[in-house]
Scaffold this active site. Sequence first.
Site, PDB file in Angstrom:
ATOM      1  N   LYS A  23       3.927   0.673  10.388  1.00 55.64           N
ATOM      2  CA  LYS A  23       4.185   2.572   9.597  1.00 55.64           C
ATOM      3  C   LYS A  23       4.303   3.381  10.376  1.00 55.64           C
ATOM      4  CE  LYS A  23       3.513   0.337   5.003  1.00 55.64           C
ATOM      5  NZ  LYS A  23       2.171   0.241   4.190  1.00 55.64           N
ATOM      6  N   GLU A  59       0.801  -0.711  -0.327  1.00 54.71           N
ATOM      7  CA  GLU A  59      -0.012  -0.047   0.652  1.00 54.71           C
ATOM      8  C   GLU A  59       0.526   1.578   0.025  1.00 54.71           C
ATOM      9  OE1 GLU A  59      -3.605   1.888   2.631  1.00 54.71           O
ATOM     10  OE2 GLU A  59      -3.031  -0.487   3.263  1.00 54.71           O
ATOM     11  N   ARG A  70       5.177 -12.889   9.906  1.00 58.64           N
ATOM     12  CA  ARG A  70       6.126 -11.899   9.380  1.00 58.64           C
ATOM     13  C   ARG A  70       7.520 -11.419   9.896  1.00 58.64           C
ATOM     14  NH1 ARG A  70       2.466  -8.403   9.245  1.00 58.64           N
ATOM     15  NH2 ARG A  70       3.596  -6.421   9.678  1.00 58.64           N
TER      16      ARG A  70
HETATM   17  P1  ATP Z   1      -0.297  -1.144   6.598  1.00 64.70           P
HETATM   18  O1  ATP Z   1      -0.602  -2.363   7.115  1.00 64.70           O
HETATM   19  O2  ATP Z   1      -0.052  -0.134   7.168  1.00 64.70           O
HETATM   20  O3  ATP Z   1      -0.167  -1.389   5.179  1.00 64.70           O
HETATM   21  P2  ATP Z   1       1.993  -3.326   6.343  1.00 64.70           P
HETATM   22  O4  ATP Z   1       2.900  -3.697   6.339  1.00 64.70           O
HETATM   23  O5  ATP Z   1       1.008  -4.975   5.925  1.00 64.70           O
HETATM   24  O6  ATP Z   1       1.143  -2.300   6.817  1.00 64.70           O
HETATM   25  P3  ATP Z   1       1.415  -3.270   2.859  1.00 64.70           P
HETATM   26  O7  ATP Z   1       2.035  -2.018   1.849  1.00 64.70           O
HETATM   27  O8  ATP Z   1       0.218  -3.880   3.370  1.00 64.70           O
HETATM   28  O9  ATP Z   1       2.039  -2.436   4.062  1.00 64.70           O
HETATM   29  O10 ATP Z   1       2.999  -4.518   2.717  1.00 64.70           O
HETATM   30  C1  ATP Z   1       3.029  -4.958   1.479  1.00 64.70           C
HETATM   31  C2  ATP Z   1       3.357  -6.607   1.666  1.00 64.70           C
HETATM   32  O11 ATP Z   1       4.293  -6.416   2.436  1.00 64.70           O
HETATM   33  C3  ATP Z   1       2.378  -7.449   2.325  1.00 64.70           C
HETATM   34  O12 ATP Z   1       1.949  -8.482   1.602  1.00 64.70           O
HETATM   35  C4  ATP Z   1       2.321  -7.792   3.782  1.00 64.70           C
HETATM   36  O13 ATP Z   1       2.159  -9.093   4.642  1.00 64.70           O
HETATM   37  C5  ATP Z   1       4.378  -7.909   3.480  1.00 64.70           C
HETATM   38  N1  ATP Z   1       4.737  -7.522   5.011  1.00 64.70           N
HETATM   39  C6  ATP Z   1       4.067  -6.156   5.523  1.00 64.70           C
HETATM   40  N2  ATP Z   1       5.392  -6.172   6.617  1.00 64.70           N
HETATM   41  C7  ATP Z   1       5.975  -7.751   6.682  1.00 64.70           C
HETATM   42  C8  ATP Z   1       6.380  -8.041   7.534  1.00 64.70           C
HETATM   43  N3  ATP Z   1       7.195  -7.447   8.569  1.00 64.70           N
HETATM   44  N4  ATP Z   1       7.010  -9.424   7.312  1.00 64.70           N
HETATM   45  C9  ATP Z   1       6.835 -10.454   6.520  1.00 64.70           C
HETATM   46  N5  ATP Z   1       5.676  -9.227   5.383  1.00 64.70           N
HETATM   47  C10 ATP Z   1       5.553  -8.559   5.221  1.00 64.70           C
HETATM   48 MG    MG Z   2      -0.922  -4.219   4.614  1.00 69.20          MG
END
Ligand code: ATP
Ligand code: MG
Length: 561
Positions: A275, A36, A265
């Site tokens: 974030k 995102e 994760r």
């Molecule tokens: P938010 O929920 O605030 O948007 P987010 O970290 O989930 O934060 P995204 O941009 O939705 O942000 O994440 C993109 C991809 O990265 C998703 O598929 C998510 O599952 C993966 N991702 C995010 N954080 C982690 C992490 N700590 N470890 C592994 N994968 C992650």
């Molecule tokens: Mg997300």
Amino acid sequence: MSESTPSAKLDFIREIIAADLASGKHATTITRFPPEPNGYLHIGHAKSICLNFGIAGENAATGARCHLRFDDTNPEKEETEYVESIKADVRWLGFDWGDGLYFASNYFQFFYDCAVHLIKNGLAYVDHDSAEEMRIKRGNLTTPGTRSAGAEHTVEENLDLFARMRAGEFKEGECVLRARIDMSSSNMNLRDPVLYRIMHAHHHNTGDAWCIYPMYDYAHPLEDALEHITHSLCTLEFENHRPLYDWVIENCPVASKPRQIEFARLNLTYTVMSKRKLLQLVQEGHVSGWNDPRLPTISGIRRRGYPAEAIRHFSKRIGITKFNGTTDVALLEFEVREVLNATAPRRMAVLDPLKVVLENVAPGTHEVTEVPNHPQQPELGVREIAMTREIWIEREDFMEDPPKKFYRLGPGRCVRLRGGPIIRCTGFGKNDAGEVTLIHAEMIPGTTGADTPEGIECRAAIHWVDAANGIEAEVRLYDRLFTVEDPDGAEGGFLSVINPDSLKSIRAWVEPSLAGVGPEFSCQFERIGYFVSDLADHQPGIRPVFNRTVALRDSWAKKGS
Ligand code: ATP
Ligand code: MG
């Protein structure tokens, strides 16, 4: 990526994919990385990037691909600045989406058409209940929910209401579109979840064309299906959402059937990854920006001098599992040292300078020697180092009254200058405060590039920088941003455990060969650590700035034990 994969056991996701290819369920695999665009990517995202793009790379022979898809369905939090930074970060990590660049906001019409399809099949309805009423009626784990009056609408009424939602006839929060699934499901996500909400907001891609926006759980499976994603890999917190994911796929007119698979994760010690918290650190000025070298952002890590290769190795080493845990940041630092030890040219710098005058070297005389840039990699070449009458050594390499086991410089003692001659200390001067300010020494002739002569005791080699030719540089000594392993769990909040010594900026002397290097030049300052010229502030010949990437050894391991 042509990095060798140790043909160790496949992780459970790769196993599933291999089985799907072997059984003919899929001819190839298409994965996606769906950020995102509401912040900068961090090391956790790198795990997901390495997984998704890694799988595509490993199955390239079957035509496998990985899409970079911006999940930009929420108009309020997204900015083009983030889109550009995300692309740059994925590229820097060494991956390529080819022509697979997608924006979920391009599918808004399709999401809308699917919603109409659901309404026509009696599977969605417009509800005027407030968020609070919905919450109460949803029930809880022990009490089934009750449907609202909206569920009584006829298909025609719902079609009309939904069209009017889209036309902007309602205010924000006035009504939503909900799926009609099961108000008594043990999975709360299936109790008639919201599919669409009204937001009178400007979208970076679609402008003011829409005032209703789809929810993540509804849009994401449709995005995957539209792009023919075979395996949709996400983190464990979506496990409970999978039945809804499957419901959407089942009930919408889509041609392909993606499968969601969840993995744990990445969490790292001594850092925060949310974030929201990263944004707070940036906005409140606790760090200098998104690419501050102390942040776990990809751009911060890059500026810190971590090689992309080390991030990929780290990702491989931690593996993919279903178990949530926290990884020791020391493991990441280990991978950084491994890569840099093999690849970084050696240079000399003195961070805490003490002057040595070589009394038997005439002023202006240059003793020039050639030294290899790397002890094991001859292909990294050699460089010339010049020595004059005055040089800098590290203050800690001299002791006025050294103990027996101290093999460096002391009164009457000898030490070798790396790549240069052996010198003997003949005296030293002090200031009024009793600090040693100057060393007198003599160069022992004929010892450059030669064995230690008979009768001279010299058991160590120290680094040094010539005082006449060396250049003064700013050196930024970075340390962990937090003082505790789990800043998220700190009683006073994560801001209360910021390490006040996470950045020390000092003036240092570096060897003249570093005068011309541009930004992002990585090297080892011998005996000290790995350093990189700063990506933003370093200006060759004008303002040299070097960041400490990582110390040679892990000083925290010692502190902790
Ligand atoms: P938010 O929920 O605030 O948007 P987010 O970290 O989930 O934060 P995204 O941009 O939705 O942000 O994440 C993109 C991809 O990265 C998703 O598929 C998510 O599952 C993966 N991702 C995010 N954080 C982690 C992490 N700590 N470890 C592994 N994968 C992650
Ligand atoms: Mg997300």
